[in-house]
Write an enzyme that holds these catalytic residues in place. Structure first.
Site, PDB file in Angstrom:
ATOM      1  N   LYS A   8     -23.195  22.019 -81.307  1.00  0.00           N
ATOM      2  CA  LYS A   8     -21.925  22.626 -81.699  1.00  0.00           C
ATOM      3  C   LYS A   8     -21.817  24.034 -81.120  1.00  0.00           C
ATOM      4  O   LYS A   8     -22.820  24.740 -80.964  1.00  0.00           O
ATOM      5  CB  LYS A   8     -21.844  22.673 -83.222  1.00  0.00           C
ATOM      6  CG  LYS A   8     -20.586  23.301 -83.798  1.00  0.00           C
ATOM      7  CD  LYS A   8     -20.662  23.305 -85.304  1.00  0.00           C
ATOM      8  CE  LYS A   8     -19.430  23.976 -85.897  1.00  0.00           C
ATOM      9  NZ  LYS A   8     -19.345  25.408 -85.545  1.00  0.00           N
ATOM     10  N   LYS A  13     -27.447  26.814 -78.870  1.00  0.00           N
ATOM     11  CA  LYS A  13     -28.048  25.923 -77.866  1.00  0.00           C
ATOM     12  C   LYS A  13     -28.257  26.638 -76.533  1.00  0.00           C
ATOM     13  O   LYS A  13     -29.234  26.365 -75.827  1.00  0.00           O
ATOM     14  CB  LYS A  13     -27.186  24.674 -77.673  1.00  0.00           C
ATOM     15  CG  LYS A  13     -25.833  24.943 -77.064  1.00  0.00           C
ATOM     16  CD  LYS A  13     -24.991  23.715 -76.994  1.00  0.00           C
ATOM     17  CE  LYS A  13     -23.657  23.968 -76.319  1.00  0.00           C
ATOM     18  NZ  LYS A  13     -23.033  25.266 -76.605  1.00  0.00           N
ATOM     19  N   LYS A  39     -17.418  28.800 -71.976  1.00  0.00           N
ATOM     20  CA  LYS A  39     -17.793  30.209 -72.170  1.00  0.00           C
ATOM     21  C   LYS A  39     -18.630  30.722 -71.005  1.00  0.00           C
ATOM     22  O   LYS A  39     -18.803  31.932 -70.845  1.00  0.00           O
ATOM     23  CB  LYS A  39     -18.592  30.383 -73.476  1.00  0.00           C
ATOM     24  CG  LYS A  39     -17.816  30.034 -74.741  1.00  0.00           C
ATOM     25  CD  LYS A  39     -18.486  30.611 -75.984  1.00  0.00           C
ATOM     26  CE  LYS A  39     -19.940  30.228 -76.131  1.00  0.00           C
ATOM     27  NZ  LYS A  39     -20.163  28.805 -76.400  1.00  0.00           N
ATOM     28  N   ASP A 126     -18.890  20.288 -79.522  1.00  0.00           N
ATOM     29  CA  ASP A 126     -17.760  20.177 -80.442  1.00  0.00           C
ATOM     30  C   ASP A 126     -16.754  19.152 -79.969  1.00  0.00           C
ATOM     31  O   ASP A 126     -16.144  18.430 -80.760  1.00  0.00           O
ATOM     32  CB  ASP A 126     -17.036  21.525 -80.565  1.00  0.00           C
ATOM     33  CG  ASP A 126     -17.941  22.623 -81.096  1.00  0.00           C
ATOM     34  OD1 ASP A 126     -18.820  23.058 -80.325  1.00  0.00           O
ATOM     35  OD2 ASP A 126     -17.777  23.001 -82.263  1.00  0.00           O
TER      36      ASP A 126
END
Length: 738
Positions: A8, A13, A39, A126
């Site tokens: 998620k 991670k 990101k 996600d």
């Protein structure tokens, strides 16, 4: 080892992956880490905080011909090679599509995974759309770790990741286990262990909350680099060893939502006495019908996605048409095959109209019947809004079953824009059908509508990935056989031109073995290498790309000259083939007969055209057949203007110095040149509008009539045109009232 680490967003991670990469590198492993998160911060700690150029930004900003894989690979701590896929700004675009494009880019530029001991994919968990399942496809990732915490939404995301693995995984065992990145107390960790037990997955490693991670990030370093003696670093070193020592894998057994809430939130203990409902994917269950059956599409000769690009792709021009349409216009030329379009019905209808248009033109104008274009063999999966939202693999699978039920010799699968955008993995449906019908090859052709390129790119992909996959490399050349390549299926005179070429070859005792790819068959494609010599229909960019592909793959011989137009080119072409096949005497006889006939046919046209001035504006770069005709007629060529366009990028002429020439011609200069040069006849590719002075104009065909008399046919049009008034009578009348 190829390891995908899912989790998620915000679960940690990327920090875990970067520290693991650092620990592996310290053990002497060659590591590649690919961040698959919009990101694009997965590799930041390995690069001392440096934000690197992402693959998607690079794809957007750099023309394909200038793209280099080294520009998106960055070396970090202890030699770890880092790459970031990148993605759009929040609220715009499709990040999943970006992942698909990034991996296609890596494939196209030849990322050598064998150069690394470990490849780590850091993947956002996600979103469960098809794009983020890419690391699981085509063997990119062999092992999956899922990062979670004690929070229910983190566990919920982990369960969804298991569902994604189940949907897209071709292997029953791919999950290595869970990595618990702890956020709370030991009591809270029991939630993770209850989920672990229910999903039948071990919690492989537990990372306790520690301020050292924050301190290391403030230094733009991993904990492994910043605090090498810490217990946190020792844990990552243990993980690095464990990744190699513990190779046990588990199947993805996600829980139904009700069971997940009952076990995780309500604290119910999963045990053998209580029923646990595992979620079962429809796609997965169908795939299990015939496990282990061989896939006809996975044949040894199967080609990878094409690295050969059309000119509009190389030059970043606006796309001329759609790759899907170009591909389906090519695959439908292969007799005995069925082309299945995965997309909306409207896409298939538009493509079908394009195919029919060429067939109807040939019928009406040339009285030539082309069954492949009048009755194209194609089916559509008929995607609708519901399919675009939820995925269309079930519909595609059923449509493929319908196709193979007709017992074709092959099935081609072509995807449209919607299928490419949502990330539908057509190859998973192909595997299902190939397991059920291993005797029928089912071949995917890279298209995704116009996402992968323009019309010509689709034609190239269909030739190389589709038709090219059937070529039997064991076939041996036979003496008097040739192949023809790079005919244009959109040309309405393709069949009459083929008849002319075939007759000229027959005069030398030579036959056509295979047409690559037009009005051909699976059998002819398999025997392609029986042709001793390969004859390109065109030596434009399209023809040269196909020549390069076939030479690179099969090391075969090609004639230097394309289909000839006019006497000079026809004589040169016939002599080249005669020398190759040692038939010079036959060629000399044939050329002598045509020379006498040519002179007799030329005289009436020369009387009408001699002394007339001609100007040419064209995007066709090989204009010598037009110039030869004009000079044979005694005409004066005042200027040749070459437009920059997608068909070619190499102007050449055997008449240097005999006329004014301008390449990369700006169209806005046309009117000034016409006033200055005052030609009697203007030749363009399209009917010109709003000319500044009264003069005759004619169009240049994209595919002219070939053979010794091809230029004379054009001269006949000019002679008839110049006999008519420059302006029709009614236009003179209109000027009286202006």
């Amino acid at each position: 080892m190829r390891i995908a680490i899912y989790g998620k967003g915000g679960i940690g991670k990327s920090t875990i992956t970067a520290n693991l990469a650092a620990a592996l590198a310290e053990r002497g492993k060659r590591v590649l880490q690919i961040g698959c998160d919009p990101k694009h911060d997965s590799t930041r700690l390995l690069l001392n905080g440096k934000r690197v150029m992402t693959a998607l930004d690079y794809l957007r900003d750099v023309p394909p011909v200038m793209q280099r894989l080294s520009e998106v690979l960055h070396t970090g701590y202890k030699g770890v090679v880092c790459a970031e896929a990148g993605g759009p700004e929040p609220g715009v675009g499709c990040a999943g599509r970006g992942i698909l494009s990034t991996f296609a880019f890596f494939e196209r530029l030849g990322l050598k995974t064998e150069d690394f001991d470990v490849i780590l994919y850091d993947v956002l968990g996600d979103v469960v759309c098809g794009g983020f399942a890419v690391p699981l496809r085509k063997g990119f990732a062999e092992i999956v770790y899922i990062v979670t915490s004690e929070e229910f939404m983190s566990i919920y995301a982990a369960n969804n990741i298991l569902r994604g693995v189940q949907n897209f995984d071709e292997s029953p065992y791919r999950i290595a286990g869970l990595i618990l990145n702890s956020r709370g107390e030991a009591e809270d960790q029991k939630k993770v262990y209850r989920f672990s037990k229910a999903a039948r997955l071990p919690v492989k490693y537990t990372i306790q909350r520690s301020s050292l991670f924050r301190k290391a990030e403030e230094l733009d370093k991993t904990v492994v680099e910043a605090f090498p003696e810490s217990s946190e670093t020792k844990l990552f070193q243990t993980m690095a060893r464990g990744f190699f020592d513990d190779n046990k894998l588990f199947p993805a057994l996600p829980l139904e939502e009700e069971a997940l809430e009952r076990i995780v939130l309500k604290g119910e203990q999963p045990d053998k006495d209580k029923k646990i409902v595992h979620h079962v994917s429809g796609i997965k269950s169908k795939e299990k019908e015939k496990p282990g059956a061989p896939s006809a599409s996975d044949q040894e000769n199967r080609l990878p996605a094409s690295t050969f690009l059309s000119k509009s792709m190389l030059c970043r021009e606006p796309l001329h048409g759609c790759a899907f349409t170009g591909a389906i216009c090519t695959t439908t030329q292969i007799n005995g095959s069925i082309s299945v379009a995965h997309g909306p019905r409207s896409c298939s209808q538009i493509a079908c109209q394009t195919i029919l248009a060429g067939g109807l033109r040939a019928l009406y104008q040339k009285n030539v019947i082309i069954p492949e274009q009048l009755f194209p063999s194609m089916l559509s999966s008929d995607m609708n809004e519901n399919v675009v939202i939820y995925g269309g693999m079930d519909d595609l699978t059923e449509k493929l079953r319908q196709a193979v039920a007709a017992k074709p010799q092959a099935v081609f699968v072509l995807t449209t824009c919607p299928a490419g955008v949502i990330g539908d993995d057509a190859e998973s449906a192909i595997r299902i059908i190939s397991a059920e019908h291993p005797e029928i090859p089912v071949i995917p052709v890279t298209t995704d509508g116009n996402i992968r390129g323009d019309y010509m790119q689709g034609v190239l992909n269909a030739c190389m990935e589709g038709a090219g996959s059937f070529i039997d490399p064991c076939c041996k050349p036979e003496y008097d056989l040739v192949n023809i390549i790079a005919e244009k299926n959109i040309a309405n005179n393709a069949e009459t031109n083929f008849a002319v070429i075939s007759n000229l070859l027959n005069e030398l005792g030579i036959s056509v073995n295979c047409r690559f790819v037009r009005r051909t068959s699976i059998e002819a494609l398999r025997g392609f290498l029986k042709g001793r010599l390969n004859l390109p229909a065109f030596n434009d960019h399209f023809g040269r790309v196909l020549i390069n592909f076939l030479q690179e793959r099969f090391q075969i011989s090609f004639a230097q000259n394309a289909f000839p137009v006019g006497f000079y080119e026809s004589e040169r072409w016939l002599n080249e083939i005669a020398v190759f096949f040692e038939k010079e005497t036959e060629a000399e006889r044939v050329i002598g007969l045509f020379r006498k006939e040519y002179r007799e046919r030329m005289e009436p046209f020369r009387k009408a055209l001699e002394g007339k001035r001609i100007m040419i504006i064209t995007y066709i770069h090989d204009t010598d057949w037009i110039l030869e005709t004009a000079f044979d007629m005694g005409m004066e060529v005042v200027k040749v203007c070459i437009l920059n366009y997608s068909q070619d990028n190499l102007f050449r002429t055997r008449y240097p110095g005999r006329f004014e020439v301008e390449t990369n011609y700006p169209p806005q200069k046309r009117d000034d040149d016409l006033r200055r040069l005052k030609p009697n006849l203007l030749l363009c590719n399209y009917t010109p509008q709003d000319l500044p002075l009264a003069l005759h104009a004619d169009t240049i065909p994209l595919c002219p009539d070939v053979g010794f008399y091809g230029g004379l046919a054009f001269a006949g049009r000019w002679a008839a045109l110049l006999k008519s008034p420059v302006k029709e009578g009614w236009k003179y009348e209109s000027e009286k009232f202006a």
